[in-house]
Design an enzyme around this catalytic site. Structure first.
Site, short mmCIF file in Angstrom:
data_model
loop_
_atom_site.label_atom_id
_atom_site.label_comp_id
_atom_site.label_asym_id
_atom_site.label_seq_id
_atom_site.Cartn_x
_atom_site.Cartn_y
_atom_site.Cartn_z
N ASP A 207 0.87 -1.16 0.00
CA ASP A 207 0.00 0.00 0.00
C ASP A 207 0.92 1.23 0.00
O ASP A 207 2.14 1.13 0.10
CB ASP A 207 -0.95 -0.03 1.22
CG ASP A 207 -2.16 0.85 1.00
OD1 ASP A 207 -3.19 0.62 1.63
OD2 ASP A 207 -2.07 1.78 0.15
C1 GLC Z 1 -4.24 4.36 -0.12
C2 GLC Z 1 -5.15 3.21 0.22
C3 GLC Z 1 -5.22 2.16 -0.86
C4 GLC Z 1 -5.09 2.82 -2.21
C5 GLC Z 1 -3.69 3.36 -2.31
C6 GLC Z 1 -3.44 4.09 -3.66
O1 GLC Z 1 -3.52 4.76 1.00
O2 GLC Z 1 -4.94 2.54 1.45
O3 GLC Z 1 -6.46 1.45 -0.68
O4 GLC Z 1 -5.33 1.88 -3.24
O5 GLC Z 1 -3.36 4.25 -1.24
O6 GLC Z 1 -4.23 5.24 -3.72
#
Ligand code: GLC
Length: 743
Positions: A281
């Protein structure tokens, strides 16, 4: 793009979502050979470059040098087709190996055409429709060059304080698993073609169990709870062919998922055979430092690589330290090769090597296609849950209607959380739709401008209510109040919304509350001030027409609660598939009925709250209709089954009301005794049945006994012989049990 091609693609969308459709992007037969061939020509630096993902919205020139050097394998947060083509052109035509970029985006519940939030989609219990919605998202996003979505979010959520409950399919593993399969099928389609976008199942694993419902917080799930409750949707999605997976921010039992070899290698790769791409993430690799799981970026890069992470989103730990880590032997080059194979495989399965570019002119014609808006409207119609109705709905014709509330004409908030590419200009609000449905009958007085607004007088709107025949009050949450990092400690309607409902009710006219929210709010006190309540979560672009259809009776509500609705936040966590305990609650005495000087042991001898008991406001699977349904004559085909058998239950479903309706029939099972204690009920099947007024139908549902397997005391997944109960009903709290044995 010619209209015919749009219709053809939409037809493909339906085909991709038919139950018989394949469940994944077909693998190109020679893909492994092609991956190995490219890998053999890559330097270590180029391999590491593929493992680096960059949020590159807008500024192509800024990243041009890194792209030419092969230091970027993927970008996210660019959706302009011309810019995506520009990024791709540098990667493909100006780097040594010409490997195309994987372009990612959070397409969570639609791209431009915004569907209900995923929690609302789950309330439809309609996997074919949810699949179609994902297909629409794929058609619109891929047309602009986005070929990877960070969806579906599969986190089981039992705590409505957690803002991200909005993004998932609620509290049940079985419902979550079916929705996961539907979205993977929809996004990826059944064959790799230019409209396939790679699904990304997230956030692996247990993120929804954040302690206190506070986002990013620690979780303390046992391996058994992980395997029996939190991982089934992920396992189902892997079996459905999901191409990618994202690690979660949380540490579980002290180990952050991004550095957790047990879940990323032992379970995901070795047990489930996942051969897709694992991405972190956003900076979750770097966050292992504040977690206290790593000392610096080099340390956490080593831990993530050796745990099984393939791609780094925005820590730049791999780009900065992997070469040194390989040279020191801390990370083996075969680990890098495995990660790069996973990345190249996804790019090949999507056809990016053959066609990395898109046609910007064609992209425009796909957005908001009529078929897409129709699917979004149907999704909003089926996601709305009728929680209460004393007969005021559906609205009679000819009424003077007051429309009020902060969500009545809120085109931005109606879209809900996580819709980066939703455009509020395209939203049709309830006010606009009702004005079209009831020309000349609508008066609008907002009462409150936004959901948090506080007011102590409502003179204009109550005066208007006194002149109306019925009041439609659209309340709920601004979209910012749910989603990532947006947890709340109080689940009541914010601001003075409850006071508005009370003031409206005091005017003596029927009040219908429509709730648009990102979570199940505690609406018990509001129910007392309305004659009907329709819960639509955040319904998306077409929420207005959908709600106008539902309120007018043109459409009959069929949604069911995908999560338990609480009486008060103090009951958290309260969910239907809980364990029995040694002292199950039996509806015992509550606060107001307790005798003065009651003896110490005179009450409270079960698991409940003296002030609120332990029953919810509305159970999982609950929802009313404008008609009524009856279940009768349920019977099993046998009394005793072997572990290889199939349980067949047959019953009569009757529409006992005066209009056609759709019932979500649900099948629950309870395993009475196990090597470990078992849930009091578990959803094992559901099906939407549409019956005409007065119609009766024999329904048969089959349940393979193997579906009763679970991880018991020995942590081996198997069916344990013994006594079982089975219910077929319209929600998790209804129905009479049938008994059977497994031997
Ligand atoms: C965010 C979220 C994730 C998302 C990623 C990209 O922090 O936790 O669900 O896909 O970053 O935006």
């Amino acid at each position: 793009m010619k209209r015919t091609k749009i219709v053809l693609l939409s037809l493909l969308a339906v085909l991709a979502c038919s139950p018989q459709a394949g469940t994944s992007v077909g693998s190109c037969p020679d893909v492994e050979a092609r991956v190995d061939e490219i890998l053999s020509r890559m330097t270590l630096a180029e391999k590491i470059g593929q493992m680096n993902q960059v949020s590159a919205g807008g500024d192509v020139a800024h990243y041009a040098d890194a792209l030419r050097k092969g230091q970027v394998g993927s970008i996210l947060n660019e959706v302009d087709p011309d810019k995506i083509n520009a990024f791709q052109r540098i990667a493909v035509e100006e780097s040594r190996l010409g490997i195309p970029l994987l372009v990612g985006r959070d397409v969570i519940h639609g791209f431009h055409t915004v569907f209900p939030i995923p929690l609302g989609l789950a309330a439809t219990f309609d996997t074919a429709l949810v699949c179609r919605g994902a297909r629409v998202a794929a058609l619109e996003a891929s047309a602009q060059g986005v070929r990877w979505t960070f969806s579906p979010m599969l986190d089981i959520a039992r705590d409505p304080r957690w803002g991200r409950i909005a993004e998932g399919s609620g509290e049940d593993p079985f419902l979550g698993a079916r929705m996961a399969e539907a979205m993977v099928r929809g996004y990826q389609g059944s064959v790799p073609d230019s409209t396939s976008i790679a699904a990304c199942i997230k956030h692996f694993v247990g993120y929804g169990a954040a302690e206190g419902g506070r986002d990013y917080n620690s979780t303390f799930l046992t391996e058994r709870e992980l395997r029996n409750v939190y991982s089934p949707p992920f396992e189902a999605a892997v079996k459905a062919g999901a191409l990618t997976l994202m690690t979660s921010f949380n540490d579980n039992d002290g180990v952050p998922s991004t550095g957790n070899r047990f879940i990323l290698k032992d379970i995901l790769r070795d047990e489930w055979g996942f051969d897709g791409l694992v991405v972190t993430d956003w900076n979750s690799m770097g966050e292992m430092i504040p977690h206290g799981f790593g000392t610096d970026r080099k340390d956490v890069a080593e831990k993530a690589a050796n745990a099984g992470v393939d791609m780094d989103m925005m820590t730049f730990g791999f780009l900065s330290h992997l070469e040194e880590l390989v040279k020191s032997g801390a990370v083996k080059e075969k680990t890098i090769d495995s990660a790069v194979r996973n990345i190249l495989r996804v790019k090949m399965l999507l056809g990016l090597f053959e066609q990395p570019y898109v046609d910007p002119a064609a992209a425009k014609a796909v957005q908001y296609a009529p078929e897409h808006l129709a699917a979004a409207r149907q999704s909003a119609e089926e996601s709305a849950i009728l929680l209460k109705n004393n007969g005021v709905l559906p609205l009679r014709e000819g009424l003077r209607i007051l429309v009020t509330g902060p969500l009545a004409d809120a085109p931005h908030d109606q879209l809900g959380t996580w819709c980066f590419d939703g455009e509020k200009e395209h939203t049709i609000t309830p006010l606009r739709a009702l004005e079209a449905r009831y020309p000349g009958q609508i008066r609008f007085e907002p009462g409150l401008k936004y959901s948090r607004q506080r007011r102590d007088r409502f003179d204009e709107v109550t005066a208007a209510a006194r002149q109306a025949d019925v009041v439609l009050a659209f309340v709920g949450e601004e979209s910012i109040l749910s989603g990532e990092a947006h947890s709340v400690a109080d689940l009541n309607l914010k601001g003075s919304q409850s006071e508005l409902l009370a003031a409206l009710k005091a005017c003596g006219k029927p009040v219908v509350a429509v709730v648009m929210a990102g979570r199940p709010l505690t609406v018990e006190r509001d129910l007392a001030h309305c004659d009907a309540m329709l819960y639509s979560f955040h319904p998306g672009t077409m929420g207005g027409p959908a709600l106008a259809g539902l309120l007018s009776g043109d459409v009959n509500p069929s949604g069911k609660t995908p999560v338990t609705f609480l009486r008060t936040v103090g009951q958290v966590p309260l969910y239907y598939n809980h364990h029995m305990t040694g002292r199950p609650y039996n509806g015992e005495t509550l606060l107001d009925d307790i005798d003065l000087e009651a003896g110490q042991t005179s009450l409270g001898n079960t698991s409940y709250y003296l002030d609120y008991g332990a029953y919810p406001l509305f159970p999982f699977g609950y929802g009313l209709s404008y008609t009524s349904f009856a279940y009768s004559g349920a019977a099993l085909d046998k009394e005793t089954y072997g572990t290889d058998d199939t349980v067949r239950v047959r019953f009569t479903l009757s529409n006992t009301g005066s209009r056609e309706g759709t019932e979500v029939v649900q099948l629950y099972v309870r395993d009475l005794v196990g090597s470990v204690t078992r849930p009091v009920k578990e959803l094992k099947a559901f099906r939407r049945e549409t019956l005409k007024a007065g119609e009766s139908r024999t329904v048969e549902i089959s349940l393979p006994v193997s579906e009763l397997a679970f991880y018991g005391l020995d942590m081996v997944k198997k069916v344990e012989p013994g006594e079982f109960r089975l219910w077929v009903a319209g929600d998790s709290a209804s129905g009479e049990p049938l008994s059977f044995k497994v031997q």
